[in-house]
Design a protein around this motif. Structure first.
Motif, PDB file in Angstrom:
ATOM      1  N   LYS A  76       0.848  -1.183   0.000  1.00 20.23           N
ATOM      2  CA  LYS A  76       0.000   0.000   0.000  1.00 20.23           C
ATOM      3  C   LYS A  76       0.882   1.230   0.000  1.00 20.23           C
ATOM      4  O   LYS A  76       1.963   1.229   0.567  1.00 20.23           O
ATOM      5  CB  LYS A  76      -0.860   0.023   1.268  1.00 20.23           C
ATOM      6  N   LEU A  77       0.377   2.265  -0.633  1.00 18.20           N
ATOM      7  CA  LEU A  77       1.147   3.506  -0.651  1.00 18.20           C
ATOM      8  C   LEU A  77       0.328   4.581   0.051  1.00 18.20           C
ATOM      9  O   LEU A  77      -0.861   4.733  -0.209  1.00 18.20           O
ATOM     10  CB  LEU A  77       1.410   3.918  -2.096  1.00 18.20           C
ATOM     11  N   VAL A  78       0.975   5.296   0.967  1.00 17.56           N
ATOM     12  CA  VAL A  78       0.286   6.390   1.653  1.00 17.56           C
ATOM     13  C   VAL A  78       0.998   7.690   1.305  1.00 17.56           C
ATOM     14  O   VAL A  78       2.210   7.805   1.483  1.00 17.56           O
ATOM     15  CB  VAL A  78       0.316   6.185   3.186  1.00 17.56           C
ATOM     16  N   TYR A  79       0.254   8.606   0.770  1.00 22.00           N
ATOM     17  CA  TYR A  79       0.858   9.903   0.443  1.00 22.00           C
ATOM     18  C   TYR A  79       0.701  10.837   1.628  1.00 22.00           C
ATOM     19  O   TYR A  79      -0.371  10.920   2.224  1.00 22.00           O
ATOM     20  CB  TYR A  79       0.136  10.565  -0.723  1.00 22.00           C
ATOM     21  N   ILE A  80       1.755  11.545   1.937  1.00 18.26           N
ATOM     22  CA  ILE A  80       1.640  12.611   2.930  1.00 18.26           C
ATOM     23  C   ILE A  80       1.918  13.911   2.189  1.00 18.26           C
ATOM     24  O   ILE A  80       2.981  14.074   1.585  1.00 18.26           O
ATOM     25  CB  ILE A  80       2.656  12.431   4.066  1.00 18.26           C
TER      26      ILE A  80
END
Ligand code: ADP
Ligand code: MG
Length: 475
Positions: A76-80
């Motif tokens: 999973k990729l989480v953008y901040i």
């Protein structure tokens, strides 16, 4: 060895770097910071919401592939998104992001499934369904230099375009402003410059956009509170081509934002190419500071092509379409359609279509019928020649007298009226009006327009002239 956010991201980067253009890598991946790794979720920090949208739009596949390689199928990729402090509105970005499919983490974190496709989150350049690198420039490869035939009418503009394409940002033609009437090849030439640069310098970011679309994007960005992202995006471009900048007139917000983008690009040695239907001196409701920028580089006019050029444009078109046509017909069309290359092409296309649909031979008679239609349609727009004829008839003099160098008062007045009406009823630039009415310069035409304005408010007889001629021209 246990994986860290950094090591996972480094491996992803290595893979990505091998698979995309170096310039794109530099622009869109170098600024990313890997922040943390929890189970199979990698959090990365991106500079803005716009940045995130761009990644999602263009690089989601490669991100997915690389991350899955590193972290398996549950990756999973989480953008901040780094908050932009420069922007007045401090609402957390998450509030502006439709919540479907995603969970807000902290106020500025967005957790995005890699296969997310949300139509509302888009960069300003989405053309639905088309997403390859070439199209990002919005260039039409058919509008090449090769297909842009040279003639006296376009030699300066064409050569300047070639010089710019050979050394974008590295000539004094910055900005290069191409101006001229409708259908004379401004859009074609603007594309040709972009296409040639893309060919010579594939790593450069080239962008073609109409002033109208630029304006829409800008308005949209203001509505969505991401004006800064809009500016940021345009500041990343190496060669910015804006078509029909006369569209900016009266739109001060857009002019303002363009001014900033222009300055940034210019200071950084980036190339700007503009087109307009008027010379800078004739542009109305464009801020002075912007006009003065336009004049920094070179303004090159596209004029009406002469007969030889019209013939070669037609022959080239026929050749490219693989159609043969007798010379006398080509000559006939070229002789009768003079002021607009688009119409010239249109007439030839109709001619080909007519003859093939109706299985008729292309004859002079058929050509005559078709040209007639085109010429009639264009007559609706008054020509400078026609204005000169009406004015000189009205004063019972011939056109040569009207154009002569004499200072006799009634002739000067007739000439000034012709200039005034040419300004009023045509889109021609002051310079081009001047050159067609007795080879005068643009200042003379400007002076004539002012004089006519003054006289018609102070002199009754003169006002009658203006009214009479207006009537004649409006029939
Ligand atoms: P503008 O933007 O000035 O209204 P366009 O660039 O759209 O005009 O040109 C109109 C048409 O004429 C286009 O199809 C273009 O390819 C063609 N054209 C204009 N000038 C030339 C030229 N010098 N050689 C070949 N085709 C031309
Ligand atoms: Mg155009």
């Amino acid at each position: 060895m246990s994986k860290t956010a950094q090591s996972v991201w480094n491996n992803c980067l290595e893979f990505i770097k091998d698979n995309i253009q170096p310039q794109a890598y530099k622009t869109w991946f170098e600024p990313i910071v890997a922040v943390k790794l929890t189970d199979s979720a990698l959090s990365i920090q991106v500079p803005s919401k716009f940045f995130y949208e761009w990644l999602e739009e263009h690089y989601v596949k490669i991100l997915k592939v690389s991350l899955t390689k590193e972290l398996g199928n549950n990756a999973k990729l989480v953008y901040i998104i780094k908050m932009e402090n420069t922007y007045g509105n401090k609402q957390p970005f998450t509030e502006k992001i439709p919540s479907s499919n995603r969970t807000a983490l902290k106020s500025q974190e967005i957790d995005i499934p890699l296969n997310n496709k949300n139509p509302e989150l888009r960069n300003p350049f989405v053309i639905p369904g088309i997403r390859n690198v070439k199209i990002e420039s919005q260039l039409n490869p058919n509008y090449s230099f090769e297909n842009f035939l040279e003639g006296d009418s376009n030699r300066l503009a064409r050569s300047a375009g070639l010089a710019v394409a050979a050394k974008p940002g590295g000539t004094s033609f910055n900005p290069l402003l191409i101006f001229g009437g409708v259908g004379l090849g401004k859009t074609h030439l603007a594309h040709a410059i972009g296409v040639d640069i893309k060919d010579k310098y594939p790593e450069k970011t080239v962008l073609y956009i109409s002033a109208e679309k630029f304006t829409q994007q800008y308005i949209e960005s203001v509505k969505k509170n991401n004006r800064n992202d809009f500016i940021h995006f345009y500041q990343l471009i190496d060669v910015l081509i804006i078509d029909d900048v006369q569209f900016f007139s009266g739109k001060s917000g857009t002019q303002d934002v363009f001014f900033h983008i222009f300055n940034h690009l210019h200071q950084n040695g980036k190339q700007v190419v503009l087109t307009s239907d008027k010379a800078p001196v004739d542009m109305q409701d464009i801020e002075q500071r912007l006009l003065s920028r336009f004049k920094w580089g070179l303004s090159a006019e596209l004029q009406h092509p002469d007969f030889e050029t019209r013939v070669s444009i037609l022959k080239n078109k026929l050749y490219r379409d693989g159609v043969e046509m007798p010379d006398d017909i080509i000559d006939y069309v070229a002789k009768n359609i003079k002021t607009n290359v688009r119409e010239l092409e249109g007439a030839i296309i109709s001619l080909i279509a007519q003859s093939s649909f109706n299985k008729k031979e292309i004859t002079l008679e058929l050509a005559n019928q078709i040209v007639e239609k085109f010429v009639k349609n264009t007559k609706r727009e008054v020509s400078i020649d026609y204005i000169q004829k009406v004015v000189s008839d009205y004063f019972q003099m011939d056109i040569d007298t009207l154009q002569s160098k004499t200072r006799k008062r009634h002739i000067v007045q007739a000439r000034q009226l012709a200039m005034f009406f040419a300004k009023k009823f045509t889109k021609a630039s002051l310079a081009s009006i001047g050159s067609q009415i007795g080879k005068r310069d643009h200042a003379t035409v400007l002076h004539a327009c002012k004089t006519v304005d003054n006289l018609s408010s102070t002199d009754k007889q003169f006002r009658k002239y203006v009214e009479d001629i207006t009537k004649k021209l409006s029939v």
